[in-house]
Design a protein around this motif. Structure first.
Motif, mmCIF file in Angstrom:
data_model
loop_
_atom_site.group_PDB
_atom_site.id
_atom_site.type_symbol
_atom_site.label_atom_id
_atom_site.label_comp_id
_atom_site.label_asym_id
_atom_site.label_seq_id
_atom_site.Cartn_x
_atom_site.Cartn_y
_atom_site.Cartn_z
ATOM 1 N N SER A 38 18.392 58.036 61.039
ATOM 2 C CA SER A 38 17.250 57.366 60.397
ATOM 3 C C SER A 38 17.676 56.715 59.085
ATOM 4 C CB SER A 38 16.119 58.363 60.155
ATOM 5 O OG SER A 38 16.592 59.458 59.406
ATOM 6 N N GLY A 39 18.553 57.388 58.334
ATOM 7 C CA GLY A 39 19.022 56.822 57.061
ATOM 8 C C GLY A 39 19.775 55.505 57.291
ATOM 9 N N LEU A 42 17.391 52.770 58.270
ATOM 10 C CA LEU A 42 16.659 52.246 57.119
ATOM 11 C C LEU A 42 17.558 51.369 56.251
ATOM 12 C CD1 LEU A 42 14.697 55.481 56.175
ATOM 13 C CD2 LEU A 42 13.691 53.329 56.959
ATOM 14 N N ARG A 43 18.797 51.847 56.018
ATOM 15 C CA ARG A 43 19.710 51.061 55.166
ATOM 16 C C ARG A 43 20.030 49.723 55.811
ATOM 17 N NH1 ARG A 43 21.072 56.250 53.620
ATOM 18 N NH2 ARG A 43 22.419 56.652 55.387
ATOM 19 N N MET A 60 13.114 54.802 49.027
ATOM 20 C CA MET A 60 14.388 55.526 49.050
ATOM 21 C C MET A 60 14.941 55.651 47.629
ATOM 22 S SD MET A 60 15.947 53.728 52.418
ATOM 23 C CE MET A 60 17.510 54.542 52.690
ATOM 24 N N LYS A 64 11.680 59.203 47.737
ATOM 25 C CA LYS A 64 10.484 59.519 48.530
ATOM 26 C C LYS A 64 10.730 59.243 50.000
ATOM 27 C CE LYS A 64 7.022 58.592 44.996
ATOM 28 N NZ LYS A 64 6.205 57.504 44.449
ATOM 29 N N LEU A 65 9.951 59.919 50.838
ATOM 30 C CA LEU A 65 10.087 59.698 52.280
ATOM 31 C C LEU A 65 9.325 58.444 52.704
ATOM 32 C CD1 LEU A 65 9.700 63.274 53.811
ATOM 33 C CD2 LEU A 65 11.773 62.043 53.231
ATOM 34 N N ILE A 66 9.789 57.840 53.772
ATOM 35 C CA ILE A 66 9.104 56.704 54.378
ATOM 36 C C ILE A 66 7.882 57.272 55.124
ATOM 37 C CG2 ILE A 66 9.416 54.757 56.011
ATOM 38 C CD1 ILE A 66 11.392 55.019 53.422
ATOM 39 N N MET A 71 8.065 55.352 60.063
ATOM 40 C CA MET A 71 9.360 55.937 60.451
ATOM 41 C C MET A 71 9.393 56.236 61.948
ATOM 42 S SD MET A 71 12.029 56.652 58.738
ATOM 43 C CE MET A 71 13.294 56.423 59.949
ATOM 44 N N GLY A 91 18.581 62.987 61.014
ATOM 45 C CA GLY A 91 17.667 62.609 59.918
ATOM 46 C C GLY A 91 16.232 62.399 60.369
ATOM 47 N N ARG A 94 11.772 64.462 60.276
ATOM 48 C CA ARG A 94 11.889 65.100 58.965
ATOM 49 C C ARG A 94 10.588 65.811 58.604
ATOM 50 N NH1 ARG A 94 16.428 62.733 56.354
ATOM 51 N NH2 ARG A 94 16.111 62.519 54.147
ATOM 52 N N GLN A 98 6.279 63.801 62.469
ATOM 53 C CA GLN A 98 7.333 63.061 63.187
ATOM 54 C C GLN A 98 7.797 63.846 64.414
ATOM 55 O OE1 GLN A 98 10.518 61.985 60.475
ATOM 56 N NE2 GLN A 98 9.126 60.944 59.070
ATOM 57 N N ARG A 161 25.221 55.737 45.291
ATOM 58 C CA ARG A 161 24.019 55.287 45.973
ATOM 59 C C ARG A 161 22.838 55.628 45.069
ATOM 60 N NH1 ARG A 161 23.429 57.500 51.998
ATOM 61 N NH2 ARG A 161 21.559 58.493 51.199
ATOM 62 N N ARG A 172 14.964 64.726 46.233
ATOM 63 C CA ARG A 172 15.232 64.606 47.671
ATOM 64 C C ARG A 172 15.401 65.984 48.310
ATOM 65 N NH1 ARG A 172 20.366 61.224 48.386
ATOM 66 N NH2 ARG A 172 20.003 61.347 50.602
HETATM 67 P P1 AMP Z 1 19.464 60.115 54.454
HETATM 68 O O1 AMP Z 1 20.531 59.073 54.629
HETATM 69 O O2 AMP Z 1 19.157 60.871 55.703
HETATM 70 O O3 AMP Z 1 19.736 61.013 53.270
HETATM 71 O O4 AMP Z 1 18.115 59.325 54.105
HETATM 72 C C1 AMP Z 1 18.015 58.523 52.967
HETATM 73 C C2 AMP Z 1 16.550 58.269 52.633
HETATM 74 O O5 AMP Z 1 15.923 57.595 53.721
HETATM 75 C C3 AMP Z 1 15.701 59.510 52.425
HETATM 76 O O6 AMP Z 1 15.794 60.002 51.120
HETATM 77 C C4 AMP Z 1 14.302 58.973 52.742
HETATM 78 O O7 AMP Z 1 13.815 58.205 51.657
HETATM 79 C C5 AMP Z 1 14.572 58.038 53.891
HETATM 80 N N1 AMP Z 1 14.463 58.715 55.213
HETATM 81 C C6 AMP Z 1 15.490 58.994 56.089
HETATM 82 N N2 AMP Z 1 15.027 59.598 57.195
HETATM 83 C C7 AMP Z 1 13.672 59.718 57.031
HETATM 84 C C8 AMP Z 1 12.629 60.266 57.831
HETATM 85 N N3 AMP Z 1 12.864 60.836 59.025
HETATM 86 N N4 AMP Z 1 11.364 60.208 57.334
HETATM 87 C C9 AMP Z 1 11.087 59.638 56.151
HETATM 88 N N5 AMP Z 1 12.041 59.120 55.350
HETATM 89 C C10 AMP Z 1 13.321 59.144 55.776
#
Ligand code: AMP
Length: 229
Positions: A38-39, A42-43, A60, A64-66, A71, A91, A94, A98, A161, A172
């Protein structure tokens, strides 16, 4: 290939800096699974400046979470491209919302939960640097750049990052714990949760490998059985 009865649907859970990323790479390589992170998803959206990416960048950056609906939509949409493959989700999910949304579409066979002490997590995250333009990630201990502080391919400067900075990190980690507790309980009740505790993912690897092997053998023999070994 026939219907998805022989395909593994697995999830790996672990806080930021738990070693989840490198372990999941090892798992997908050994067991020929597709990985969806998921990360990374998103990136990628942030880099491509998509509508979701613009929103995600802000959230991010603040640790905060999406939102769950966004998501979930993004992940389930991406999983449609992987119906022919065994996959490992990294990921996601979360939050409980979900996990429940995922359950409505896929039967999850195995959830690997990494339980790594806080100090080890902080050390890992401290060692992580990225090349912002490409998203390439370096780890000063495991995967250092050839020349300190610069990207191997472009020679450009590496940065921390935004969401690996200490003030964002604490948020986080706290958010991760709060949000994931009900997810762990949910999968525990379903009998698919396997927790691996330790400081060194190399030492956990043989146990994780054995667990995956057993699970694959099980779903090949009893494709419709839900209970874990
Ligand atoms: P990660 O690379 O898994 O550490 O994710 C980086 C950031 O992406 C997190 O701090 C959240 O802001 C967002 N993120 C990743 N996965 C999720 C998820 N399943 N639900 C909500 N936000 C997410």
């Amino acid at each position: 290939m026939g219907p998805s009865r022989q395909l593994l649907r697995a999830v790996i859970l672990g806080s930021p800096g738990s070693g989840k990323h490198s372990l999941s790479l090892r798992i997908v390589k050994h067991f020929q699974l597709k990985k969806l992170s998921s990360g990374d998803l998103l990136r990628d959206n942030v880099l491509r400046d998509t509508e979701i990416g613009v929103l995600a960048k802000d959230l991010m950056g603040q640790g905060k979470l999406i939102p769950d609906d966004l998501m979930t939509r993004l992940t389930l949409q991406e999983l449609k491209n992987l119906t022919q493959y065994s996959w490992l989700l990294c990921g996601f999910p979360r939050t409980l919302a979900q996990a429940e949304a995922l359950d409505r579409v896929h039967q999850i066979h195995l959830v690997i939960n990494l339980n790594v002490p806080f100090e080890v997590i902080m050390q890992h995250l401290d060692a992580r640097w990225v090349h912002p333009a490409s998203g390439r990630v370096y780890d000063l201990e495991f995967n250092p750049p050839k020349v300190a502080g610069t990207d191997d391919l472009t020679g450009e400067l590496l940065i921390k990052r935004e969401d690996d900075r200490p003030e964002t990190l604490i948020k986080r980690l706290r958010a991760y714990e709060d949000q994931t507790k009900p997810v762990l309980e949910h999968y525990q009740k379903k009998g698919v949760l396997e927790t691996f505790s330790g400081t060194d993912t190399n030492k956990l690897w043989p146990y994780i490998h054995a667990c995956l092997q057993a699970k694959l053998a099980q779903i090949h023999q009893h494709p419709h059985e839900e209970k874990c070994l």
